[in-house]
Design a protein around this motif. Structure first.
Motif, PDB file in Angstrom:
ATOM      1  N   GLU A  53       0.834  -1.207   0.000  1.00  0.00           N
ATOM      2  CA  GLU A  53       0.000   0.000   0.000  1.00  0.00           C
ATOM      3  C   GLU A  53       0.866   1.253   0.000  1.00  0.00           C
ATOM      4  O   GLU A  53       1.898   1.308   0.656  1.00  0.00           O
ATOM      5  CB  GLU A  53      -0.902  -0.001   1.239  1.00  0.00           C
ATOM      6  N   GLY A  54       0.387   2.251  -0.732  1.00  0.00           N
ATOM      7  CA  GLY A  54       1.111   3.520  -0.772  1.00  0.00           C
ATOM      8  C   GLY A  54       1.883   3.690  -2.068  1.00  0.00           C
ATOM      9  O   GLY A  54       1.539   3.114  -3.093  1.00  0.00           O
ATOM     10  N   GLU A  58       7.413   4.761  -0.004  1.00  0.00           N
ATOM     11  CA  GLU A  58       6.621   5.255   1.150  1.00  0.00           C
ATOM     12  C   GLU A  58       5.555   4.233   1.514  1.00  0.00           C
ATOM     13  O   GLU A  58       4.405   4.575   1.755  1.00  0.00           O
ATOM     14  CB  GLU A  58       5.905   6.568   0.794  1.00  0.00           C
ATOM     15  N   ARG A  59       5.936   2.964   1.530  1.00  0.00           N
ATOM     16  CA  ARG A  59       4.945   1.913   1.746  1.00  0.00           C
ATOM     17  C   ARG A  59       4.574   1.781   3.220  1.00  0.00           C
ATOM     18  O   ARG A  59       5.356   2.142   4.096  1.00  0.00           O
ATOM     19  CB  ARG A  59       5.489   0.562   1.287  1.00  0.00           C
ATOM     20  N   VAL A  60       3.400   1.212   3.444  1.00  0.00           N
ATOM     21  CA  VAL A  60       3.025   0.908   4.817  1.00  0.00           C
ATOM     22  C   VAL A  60       3.138  -0.597   5.088  1.00  0.00           C
ATOM     23  O   VAL A  60       2.530  -1.110   6.001  1.00  0.00           O
ATOM     24  CB  VAL A  60       1.612   1.440   5.150  1.00  0.00           C
ATOM     25  N   TYR A  61       3.914  -1.293   4.246  1.00  0.00           N
ATOM     26  CA  TYR A  61       4.198  -2.720   4.440  1.00  0.00           C
ATOM     27  C   TYR A  61       5.703  -2.941   4.291  1.00  0.00           C
ATOM     28  O   TYR A  61       6.355  -2.210   3.545  1.00  0.00           O
ATOM     29  CB  TYR A  61       3.494  -3.570   3.379  1.00  0.00           C
ATOM     30  N   CYS A  64       8.979  -4.884   0.612  1.00  0.00           N
ATOM     31  CA  CYS A  64       8.619  -4.308  -0.693  1.00  0.00           C
ATOM     32  C   CYS A  64       9.812  -3.852  -1.540  1.00  0.00           C
ATOM     33  O   CYS A  64       9.610  -3.153  -2.532  1.00  0.00           O
ATOM     34  CB  CYS A  64       7.684  -3.114  -0.501  1.00  0.00           C
ATOM     35  N   SER A 266      -6.599  -0.957  -2.149  1.00  0.00           N
ATOM     36  CA  SER A 266      -5.733  -1.284  -1.022  1.00  0.00           C
ATOM     37  C   SER A 266      -4.595  -2.063  -1.664  1.00  0.00           C
ATOM     38  O   SER A 266      -3.529  -1.524  -1.950  1.00  0.00           O
ATOM     39  CB  SER A 266      -6.526  -2.099  -0.001  1.00  0.00           C
TER      40      SER A 266
END
Ligand SMILES: *Cc1c(COP(=O)(O)O)cnc(C)c1O
Length: 438
Positions: A53-54, A58-61, A64, A266
């Motif tokens: 996500e993102g 700048e991911r929120v996981y 990646c 998402s």
């Protein structure tokens, strides 16, 4: 109760049968294509099991790092190939890409211009009465573009007049949705740009069908003609995996990013993003030649069908400037019936409303037309010569009323020779081969 293993085996067997079917049919659905073997490899990769996500970096996981690299390459390639300042590669389909644009450029109850469905509009631009995405999901009021039934495109003068009249009545449109699902010819974006921008409406071009032709520089270039954004599918003339994309300008980047995530996706199907990236690289290398051949084939098929007595629309303009042909089939049977007869001959087309069908009292289940597209047959190596052969098959079924199963025999032997995808870097595996990894 059917045993679990029976269903399991049955499903896998059906998948295999489907592949065999598509090795044997002439695929003429204008909204489909076959991706290259490398894209199919990407689709079964572990990217398809992850979340990111993102925005890249700048991911929120976690986990990646490689995904970020691939998505960044995808964005850079798309910017270059479509000459766009900003690209969001996360919308998971063309409809979702349209919803992103509806979210950014319009609010519920705002007025949007779009083509009606019989004139080539898509359900995602549809009114609330028909459950269309624009009306039923985003609450937009859809006004139809006046249509030029001879030129098979939007009528410039009548549209200008309609915008002015509406503005005078305090009913200014907020969004103009160009593009559509049956676009044999380009649309007057340049000619209407000023009229829409004057009343502060934004312009989007839905290039779901023609994105591959735009990538190959063989169709109108909406961003250069005044469009504020372009939405697309990546699996019609653009021969990638099923996915979507939004192109726009830097000034709308933040709004588009935010509408996409957290607004409309998402998970954004990372295996498909990898597939889009691969297809973009292949289009950079082969896109121009591919797109040119698609159009040559459409015109050749249109001419060949016309010479055999079929009413192909747009004759005075050479039938098509894209991949698509629109055929009035009514005198031979309704579109649904003809679709079925051709299917029994292993020729896959779809029934389609004609521009005047609704006024003639015809319905989408039994419309007056069929729609053909040449992008997939071009992808598997066919050229003008083959279009003549296909036209003859179609004529034998539709006009001569030869039993479809007789024509099917000839289709099978013709089709054997076209099993690989071209316009890609590697094609060791046949285009429709079922790949077993169990
Ligand atoms: C196919 C199509 C879409 C929908 O694309 P999906 O990727 O199937 O969601 C949107 N707009 C137009 C004009 C189309 O033809």
């Amino acid at each position: 109760m059917i045993k679990a293993k029976t269903s399991y085996d049955q499903i896998l067997q059906l998948l295999k049968s489907h592949h065999t079917l598509f090795q044997e049919v002439i695929p003429l659905i204008a909204s489909e294509n076959i991706p290259s073997p490398s894209v199919r490899e990407a689709l079964i990769s572990d990217f398809g099991n992850r979340y990111a996500e993102g925005w890249p970096g700048e991911r929120v996981y976690a986990g990646c790092s490689y995904i970020d690299e691939v998505e960044s390459i995808c964005i850079e390639l798309a910017k270059k190939i479509f000459n766009a300042e900003f690209v969001d590669v996360r919308p998971i389909s063309g409809v979702v890409a349209n919803l992103v644009v509806y979210s950014v450029f319009a609010k519920p109850n705002d007025i949007m211009f779009a083509l009606s469905i019989p004139c080539g509009g898509h359900i995602s631009m549809g009114k609330i009465d028909f459950g269309g995405t624009a009306g039923a999901v985003r609450g937009l009021k859809v006004e139809y573009f006046p249509y030029d039934y001879d030129a098979l495109t939007i009528d410039v003068d009548k549209t200008k007049k309609k915008i002015r009249t509406m503005a005078a009545n305090n009913e200014k449109p907020k969004l103009a949705m160009f593009g559509g699902s049956v676009l044999p010819f380009s649309q007057p974006v340049k000619e209407l740009e000023e009229a829409f921008h004057e009343v502060d409406a934004k312009i989007n071009y839905d290039a779901a069908h023609v994105s591959g032709l735009i990538a190959g520089n063989q169709f109108q270039d909406p961003l250069r003609e005044g469009a504020d954004s372009v939405t697309m599918s990546t699996h019609k003339t653009f021969p990638g995996p099923q996915h979507g994309m939004v192109l726009s300008w830097e000034r709308y980047a933040d709004q588009i990013k935010r509408a996409t995530f957290p607004g409309l996706v998402s998970n954004h199907h990372l295996n498909a993003v990898a597939g889009v990236a691969i297809t973009l690289a292949e289009m950079q290398e082969f896109g121009e030649v591919y797109a040119r051949q698609i159009i040559k084939n459409a015109r050749a098929l249109g001419q060949a069908l016309y010479e055999r007595g079929l009413k192909v629309l747009g004759e005075q303009k050479g039938f098509s400037e894209s991949h698509v042909l629109w055929i009035d089939i009514w005198e031979h049977g309704d579109g649904g019936k003809i679709e079925g007869e051709l299917e029994r001959a292993n020729i896959i087309v779809n029934r389609n409303l004609l521009p005047l069908d609704i006024r003639m009292g015809r319905h989408y289940k039994h419309p007056g037309g069929i729609r053909l597209g040449t992008q997939e047959v071009t992808r598997i190596g066919m050229k003008e010569e083959e279009m003549d052969i296909i036209a003859e098959f179609i004529k034998r079924v539709v006009i001569d009323k030869v039993p479809p199963k007789t024509v099917k025999k000839d289709v099978l032997s013709f089709r054997k020779n076209y099993q690989k995808a071209y316009y890609c870097f590697e094609n060791a595996t046949e285009a429709y081969k079922y790949v077993k990894i169990r």
